[in-house]
Design a protein around this motif. Structure first.
Motif, short mmCIF file in Angstrom:
data_model
loop_
_atom_site.label_atom_id
_atom_site.label_comp_id
_atom_site.label_asym_id
_atom_site.label_seq_id
_atom_site.Cartn_x
_atom_site.Cartn_y
_atom_site.Cartn_z
N SER A 191 32.37 35.42 44.94
CA SER A 191 33.63 35.84 44.34
C SER A 191 33.69 35.51 42.85
N VAL A 192 33.34 34.27 42.51
CA VAL A 192 33.41 33.86 41.10
C VAL A 192 32.43 34.66 40.25
N SER A 193 31.28 35.01 40.82
CA SER A 193 30.29 35.78 40.06
C SER A 193 30.80 37.19 39.75
N LEU A 194 31.71 37.71 40.58
CA LEU A 194 32.23 39.07 40.39
C LEU A 194 33.52 39.12 39.60
N ILE A 195 34.45 38.18 39.86
CA ILE A 195 35.78 38.27 39.22
C ILE A 195 36.27 36.95 38.63
N PRO A 253 41.30 33.33 43.51
CA PRO A 253 42.43 33.04 44.41
C PRO A 253 43.24 34.28 44.77
N ILE A 254 43.38 35.22 43.82
CA ILE A 254 44.14 36.45 44.10
C ILE A 254 43.41 37.28 45.15
N ALA A 255 42.09 37.40 45.01
CA ALA A 255 41.30 38.16 45.99
C ALA A 255 41.37 37.51 47.37
N ILE A 256 41.39 36.18 47.40
CA ILE A 256 41.49 35.47 48.67
C ILE A 256 42.82 35.77 49.36
N ILE A 257 43.90 35.81 48.58
CA ILE A 257 45.21 36.14 49.15
C ILE A 257 45.22 37.57 49.69
N ILE A 258 44.65 38.50 48.93
CA ILE A 258 44.60 39.89 49.39
C ILE A 258 43.75 39.99 50.66
N GLY A 259 42.64 39.26 50.70
CA GLY A 259 41.81 39.24 51.91
C GLY A 259 42.59 38.72 53.11
N GLY A 260 43.45 37.72 52.88
CA GLY A 260 44.29 37.20 53.95
C GLY A 260 45.31 38.21 54.42
N VAL A 293 43.03 29.05 49.09
CA VAL A 293 43.53 29.14 47.72
C VAL A 293 43.46 27.77 47.04
N VAL A 294 43.86 26.73 47.75
CA VAL A 294 43.81 25.37 47.19
C VAL A 294 42.36 24.98 46.86
N ILE A 295 41.43 25.27 47.78
CA ILE A 295 40.03 24.94 47.55
C ILE A 295 39.49 25.71 46.35
N SER A 296 39.78 27.00 46.26
CA SER A 296 39.25 27.81 45.16
C SER A 296 39.81 27.36 43.81
N ILE A 297 41.12 27.05 43.77
CA ILE A 297 41.71 26.58 42.51
C ILE A 297 41.14 25.22 42.13
N GLY A 298 40.98 24.34 43.13
CA GLY A 298 40.39 23.03 42.85
C GLY A 298 38.99 23.16 42.28
#
Length: 438
Positions: free
Chosen positions: A34-38, A43-50, A245-250
């Motif tokens: 994810s980080v390599s692409l955007i 975190p936004i992509a993770i929410i949309i995936g959810g 989201v918390v893990i990705s932001i951390g």
């Protein structure tokens, strides 16, 4: 409906089964991609995936409440389309081998972290032996006791969530990036990333949400399914979104993006190690071991029950349907053996991608089935149509990513589908011949 005291699984255990199936090795691997692409838009992509996962869950919940069959995905399709023998068989084969592939991945993730701080960290055979051993352990636990499995799953899931949350909060507090800088970085990444890229990542993250379906496999062992099926599934998805989201932001607060891309699943451990020293590294390893362990346990529990139902209908060898005290012990053993063979054979990245595409495709088929009988399941026409549109789009995005980045792997996946399709066709013909002779 009053609670049946003979049924062992309450709401807490059901949420744990769903979270156990979801918060496995996925979150440790999707960060790097994810980080390599955007970048900081992860975190936004993770929410949309959810949200895509929630759309898929809508049809599963409605079909689960209507049919209340532990065969879940397979049984829903078979009962909605009763005259499609081959398609029912194919759904059964694809979903079970999808679960077997993720089971092998979770075990491999467990073993990689378990030996990461030892002298055997680079020994592939030791890694495979440990992976097979942990599958054996949880197969025995599932055979031993449904109640025992539920309590152990509770402990593992809620402990891992606590550990991962603590680590993520510490990373946010002690990272080199503050909230204002993070927002600025998101704005910069938004300028360089397209909506198309965000949706590709959101579709890829669907992998990290598969597992909520396992709740329905426990319908014969749960209290009050009418209330607990929707509560457990929606609660688990909500909790999974929050923890991801918390893990990705951390991670983005504390770890340079180039390190996240480079280290992939070990990025969180490396970042925690830099801030908290060995304690941070060991905490992440503990969280990873608990995450993969609970995913193994939940997958063995749910998928073995579905396999037993499919075998009883004649689409798998009959011995897989045999039960003792309502426990599908042969199916549990069968899943353990087949996932162990996959581990020995290697190629787990290929198997993971197969599982990801399979679960998204099957979720789409469930939404279509629910749309067909929406009046019987009391489903919203709008929400069901939205589910079909969302899952179809997600499937197209992930297929585009695979063909443009890993076309050789996509070709291998198509060959796997052909092989499984042949197996499904052979058993569907056996069922047809048996029905004609009755």
């Amino acid at each position: 409906m009053t609670q049946d005291k003979n049924k062992k699984l309450g709401l807490a255990e059901l949420i744990a089964i769903a979270l156990g199936g979801m918060v496995g090795g996925g979150i440790f691997t999707i960060l790097g991609v994810s980080v390599s692409l955007i970048g900081n838009l992860t975190p936004i992509a993770i929410i949309i995936g959810g949200l895509i996962a929630s759309l898929a869950a809508y049809s599963y919940v409605k079909l689960g409440l209507y049919y209340q069959d532990e065969g879940a995905t397979y049984s829903f399709y078979k009962k909605t389309y009763p005259n499609s023998r081959f398609l029912a068989s194919a759904i059964g084969w694809f979903i079970i081998f999808g679960y077997i592939s993720t089971l092998a991945l979770y075990a491999y993730t467990f073993s990689s972290y378990a030996i990461s701080s030892t002298d055997f960290a680079d020994n592939d055979w030791i890694r495979k032996i440990v992976a097979i051993a942990i599958i054996g352990v949880f197969a025995l636990i599932n055979i031993w006791s449904v109640n025992g499995m539920g309590k152990i799953e509770d402990l593992m899931v809620y402990t891992k969530l606590l550990i991962l949350t603590i680590i993520s909060i510490v990373l946010m507090q002690h990272g080199t990036t503050d909230f204002g800088t993070f927002i600025d970085n998101m704005a910069l990444d938004a300028q360089s990333s397209s909506i198309f890229s965000i949706m590709i990542v959101a579709s890829i993250t669907f992998v990290a949400y598969e597992g909520f379906q396992l709740v329905i496999n426990a319908v014969n062992e749960m209290n009050n399914p009418e209330k607990n099926i929707p509560r457990a599934i929606y609660s688990a998805i909500t909790l999974a979104i929050l923890i991801y989201v918390v893990i990705s932001i951390g991670a983005l607060f504390a770890i340079p993006t180039e390190d996240i891309i480079k280290n992939k699943e070990y990025a969180l451990a490396a970042g925690a190690g830099k801030i908290l020293g060995n304690l941070g590294t060991y905490l992440v390893i503990a969280g990873a071991l608990l995450a993969s362990s609970s995913a193994i346990s939940g997958t063995v529990f749910g998928a073995s029950r579905q396999m037993s139902v499919i075998a009883k209908d004649g689409y798998f060898p009959n011995w897989l349907s045999i039960r003792k005290k309502n426990s599908p012990q042969n199916a549990i053993i069968g899943m353990a053996v087949m996932s162990s063979i996959l581990i020995l054979g290697g190629g787990l990245e290929l198997i993971l991608e197969f599982g990801s595409i399979t679960f998204l495709l099957v979720s789409l088929l469930m939404a279509i089935a629910n749309f067909k009988i929406r009046d019987k399941t009391n489903s919203s026409k709008f929400l069901t149509a939205l589910s079909i549109a969302g899952l179809s789009s997600g499937g197209l995005f992930i297929l585009y990513y695979e063909f443009t980045n890993k076309w050789e792997q996509m070709l291998a996946i198509l060959i796997l589908y052909v092989i499984l399709g042949i197996g499904a066709w052979i058993y569907s013909k056996k069922v047809e011949r048996k029905e004609k002779n009755i």
